[in-house]
Design a protein around this motif. Structure first.
Motif, short mmCIF file in Angstrom:
data_model
loop_
_atom_site.label_atom_id
_atom_site.label_comp_id
_atom_site.label_asym_id
_atom_site.label_seq_id
_atom_site.Cartn_x
_atom_site.Cartn_y
_atom_site.Cartn_z
N VAL A 53 -9.33 3.37 -6.88
CA VAL A 53 -8.14 3.71 -7.46
C VAL A 53 -6.74 3.13 -6.96
CG1 VAL A 53 -7.93 5.75 -5.83
CG2 VAL A 53 -7.09 6.03 -8.33
N MET A 54 -6.77 2.71 -5.70
CA MET A 54 -5.76 1.99 -5.10
C MET A 54 -6.27 1.10 -3.76
SD MET A 54 -2.61 1.35 -4.53
CE MET A 54 -1.35 0.98 -3.39
N ILE A 55 -5.78 -0.06 -3.76
CA ILE A 55 -6.00 -0.78 -2.55
C ILE A 55 -4.60 -1.17 -2.14
CG2 ILE A 55 -6.92 -2.95 -1.72
CD1 ILE A 55 -8.81 -2.92 -3.73
N PRO A 56 -4.07 -0.99 -0.72
CA PRO A 56 -2.69 -1.23 -0.41
C PRO A 56 -2.73 -2.79 -0.32
CG PRO A 56 -3.72 0.13 1.20
CD PRO A 56 -4.88 -0.13 0.45
N TRP A 57 -1.64 -3.65 -0.74
CA TRP A 57 -1.35 -4.90 -0.69
C TRP A 57 -1.04 -5.22 0.72
CZ3 TRP A 57 2.87 -8.39 -3.03
CH2 TRP A 57 2.33 -9.89 -2.88
N LEU A 58 -2.15 -5.69 1.49
CA LEU A 58 -1.76 -6.02 2.87
C LEU A 58 -2.51 -7.27 3.21
CD1 LEU A 58 -2.69 -2.58 4.55
CD2 LEU A 58 -0.52 -3.70 4.41
N GLY A 59 -1.79 -8.04 4.13
CA GLY A 59 -2.65 -9.53 4.37
C GLY A 59 -2.03 -10.05 5.70
N ALA A 60 -2.23 -11.14 5.92
CA ALA A 60 -2.16 -11.98 6.91
C ALA A 60 -0.65 -11.58 7.74
CB ALA A 60 -2.27 -13.37 7.14
N GLU A 61 0.28 -11.69 6.79
CA GLU A 61 1.73 -11.47 7.47
C GLU A 61 1.91 -10.12 8.02
OE1 GLU A 61 6.31 -12.20 5.52
OE2 GLU A 61 4.58 -12.19 4.29
N GLU A 62 1.28 -9.17 7.35
CA GLU A 62 1.46 -7.75 8.05
C GLU A 62 0.58 -7.58 9.36
OE1 GLU A 62 2.15 -6.71 3.71
OE2 GLU A 62 0.93 -8.21 4.71
N ALA A 63 -0.58 -8.47 9.48
CA ALA A 63 -1.38 -8.44 10.55
C ALA A 63 -0.74 -9.11 11.67
CB ALA A 63 -2.98 -8.95 10.35
N GLN A 64 -0.18 -10.19 11.48
CA GLN A 64 0.79 -10.84 12.40
C GLN A 64 1.93 -9.97 12.91
OE1 GLN A 64 -0.25 -13.97 13.63
NE2 GLN A 64 1.18 -13.19 15.24
N VAL A 95 -16.07 3.66 -11.50
CA VAL A 95 -14.53 3.48 -11.42
C VAL A 95 -14.12 4.81 -10.64
CG1 VAL A 95 -12.33 3.56 -12.69
CG2 VAL A 95 -14.48 2.45 -13.80
N SER A 96 -13.29 4.54 -9.71
CA SER A 96 -12.61 5.61 -8.67
C SER A 96 -11.43 5.92 -9.53
CB SER A 96 -12.42 5.25 -7.52
OG SER A 96 -13.81 4.92 -6.67
N ALA A 97 -11.50 7.31 -9.96
CA ALA A 97 -10.00 7.85 -10.58
C ALA A 97 -9.84 9.09 -9.86
CB ALA A 97 -10.27 8.16 -11.90
N ARG A 98 -8.69 9.80 -9.93
CA ARG A 98 -8.69 11.04 -9.28
C ARG A 98 -8.20 12.12 -10.44
NH1 ARG A 98 -10.74 8.51 -6.30
NH2 ARG A 98 -10.12 7.94 -3.98
N ASP A 129 -5.60 19.10 -17.34
CA ASP A 129 -5.85 18.07 -18.38
C ASP A 129 -5.52 16.67 -17.93
OD1 ASP A 129 -6.88 20.02 -19.83
OD2 ASP A 129 -5.14 20.25 -20.97
N SER A 130 -4.93 16.15 -16.76
CA SER A 130 -4.51 14.74 -16.56
C SER A 130 -5.40 14.27 -15.34
CB SER A 130 -2.95 14.85 -15.87
OG SER A 130 -2.95 15.58 -14.73
N LEU A 131 -5.50 12.82 -15.54
CA LEU A 131 -6.19 12.16 -14.60
C LEU A 131 -5.66 10.73 -14.20
CD1 LEU A 131 -9.14 10.15 -15.73
CD2 LEU A 131 -7.87 11.88 -17.23
N ILE A 132 -5.58 10.17 -13.05
CA ILE A 132 -4.98 9.11 -12.39
C ILE A 132 -5.89 7.88 -12.47
CG2 ILE A 132 -3.77 7.91 -10.34
CD1 ILE A 132 -2.92 10.78 -9.70
N LEU A 133 -5.39 6.93 -13.09
CA LEU A 133 -6.56 5.88 -13.39
C LEU A 133 -5.74 4.66 -12.31
CD1 LEU A 133 -6.39 5.12 -17.29
CD2 LEU A 133 -7.71 6.67 -15.87
N PRO A 134 -6.99 3.88 -11.82
CA PRO A 134 -6.91 2.78 -10.95
C PRO A 134 -5.55 1.94 -11.23
CG PRO A 134 -9.19 3.01 -11.43
CD PRO A 134 -8.43 3.62 -12.58
N VAL A 135 -4.81 1.63 -10.36
CA VAL A 135 -3.79 0.88 -10.40
C VAL A 135 -3.45 0.29 -8.87
CG1 VAL A 135 -1.22 0.25 -10.68
CG2 VAL A 135 -2.49 1.81 -12.13
N PHE A 136 -3.66 -1.21 -8.77
CA PHE A 136 -3.48 -2.05 -7.52
C PHE A 136 -3.19 -3.34 -7.82
CE2 PHE A 136 -8.03 -1.46 -8.32
CZ PHE A 136 -8.24 -2.53 -8.16
N HIS A 137 -2.42 -3.91 -6.79
CA HIS A 137 -1.81 -5.25 -6.87
C HIS A 137 -2.83 -6.20 -7.13
CE1 HIS A 137 1.74 -7.75 -6.53
NE2 HIS A 137 0.94 -8.56 -6.04
#
Length: 382
Positions: free
Chosen positions: A11-22, A322-325, A354-362
């Motif tokens: 449903v979500m993946i944070p947009w993290l990479g080498a710059e954050e790790a450094q 599909v992971s939804a919420r 009656d609502s559900l959250i669909l996957p959205v990630f970068h």
């Protein structure tokens, strides 16, 4: 030989990479890992980004809400109007100070409280209102601020999901009395965990910084920088709600990506809109007339005569990888608030049911979006 199973869509993946790790590694290697210079830099950068005078970094949005209500000197006998349609922390923060949460109805289109729904539950005991920018959809805070000022009520903005959203062309949080923000991994900007309070009031900012650090009149960073001994005093009962420099280092990198992240999420939302336009019985979340969403969440509302229920749709999505919420929760329906008095809340209950959250990630691909939509089409078929 059977075809290989498709990878599950989160449903979500944070947009993290080498710059954050450094950045995190640099903080560790600096030897200063607790609240220190990177926290101060993150506070200043965040406040500038949202157009606020001051930023106060804390351990979560929940603690940010709690401290905002402490700063307002709320307590037993006071009422604070909140939407039930929100993560339960919004209502819980009111209880933390001993005040009483009063649940207001929300607008069906935005999921947010309005001046009219607040007015419907306002009493002589009402001292404050918490307006939530739900899922990144901005509340009409200009109207709410005007009305709250006329009523003599403090307006706190729960902007947990709303970094990068705008109201009237300006950032959510600009001009807010007090706004609380989240950096949880499901939010657009993340520090793992963490939160922020923003305000234009210098005296509140000073007190909030004390409150997050046990009520001390001198922070650890100030004592470390001093060339003579500092004997701190504890001016009031405070809390341990600090952010670490490791988190702040990650946050500074994330903040630099904000425009790109919001643009990407809005593009994904626009593509969902196009793909779902001819699917009967689905109403996607939209930008309100008064602002633009960051689409922290992309949620859809099922028509009341949709062929299957929301939970069946979630099960079908899960079976297809599909992971939804479920959509936004309703606090008044949870066991923690069983028996809590409230007016009828039919719109809140409808959205929650009656609502559900669909996957959205970068990094979401068109193929992944197509898979999500294909399941929804199947469920909508008569």
């Amino acid at each position: 030989m059977s075809a290989p199973a498709l990878a599950r869509i989160p449903v979500m993946i944070p947009w993290l990479g080498a710059e954050e790790a450094q950045a995190a590694a640099d903080a560790v290697l600096s030897g200063w890992v607790a609240q220190g210079p990177r926290v101060a830099a993150f506070e200043a950068a965040f406040a500038e980004r949202v157009g606020a005078g001051h930023g106060i970094a804390v351990s979560s949005c929940t603690t940010a809400l709690h401290l905002a209500l402490v700063a307002l000197d709320l307590g037993p006998g006071d009422e604070v109007i909140v939407p039930s349609l929100s993560f339960i922390a919004t209502a819980n923060a009111v209880r933390y100070v001993g005040a009483e949460p009063v649940f207001a109805e929300v607008d069906l289109t935005t999921g947010n409280v309005t001046a009219a729904t607040v007015d419907a539950v306002r009493t002589e005991r009402t001292r404050a209102v918490i307006a939530v920018h739900q899922g990144g959809v901005p509340a009409d805070v200009h109207s709410l601020r005007d009305r709250c000022a006329g009523w003599g009520l403090a307006l706190v903005e729960d902007a947990a999901c709303a970094i990068g959203s705008t109201v009237g062309g300006s950032s959510v949080g600009r001009g807010a009395l007090l706004a609380a923000w989240s950096f949880h991994p499901r939010k657009v900007v993340t520090t793992g965990e963490g939160g922020m309070i923003t305000t234009d009031d210098a005296q509140w900012a000073q007190r909030l910084r004390r409150l997050r650090e046990h009520g001390m009149n001198a922070s650890a960073a100030q004592r470390h920088a001093a060339t003579t001994p500092v004997l701190e005093s504890y001016l009031e009962v405070g809390f341990n709600y600090r952010m670490t420099d490791i988190q702040a280092a990650v946050g500074l990198v994330q903040l630099g990506k904000l425009d790109e992240m919001v643009a990407r999420r809005r593009a994904l939302a626009a593509r969902y809109d196009a793909l779902l336009r001819d699917v009967p019985g689905l109403r996607p979340v939209r930008d309100p007339a008064h602002g633009r969403s960051n689409f922290q969440s992309y949620w859809v509302l099922l028509a009341e005569d949709f062929p299957v229920g929301r939970d069946e749709v979630l099960a079908a999505l899960s079976a297809a990888g599909v992971s939804a919420r479920r959509g936004i929760m309703a606090a008044h329906l949870e066991p923690a608030y069983a028996g809590h008095p409230h007016i009828p809340l039919p719109v809140t209950e409808r959205i929650s049911r009656d609502s559900l959250i669909l996957p959205v990630f970068h990094t979401m691909t068109e193929e992944q979006q197509d898979r999500v939509v294909a399941v929804l089409r199947e469920q909508a078929a008569p």
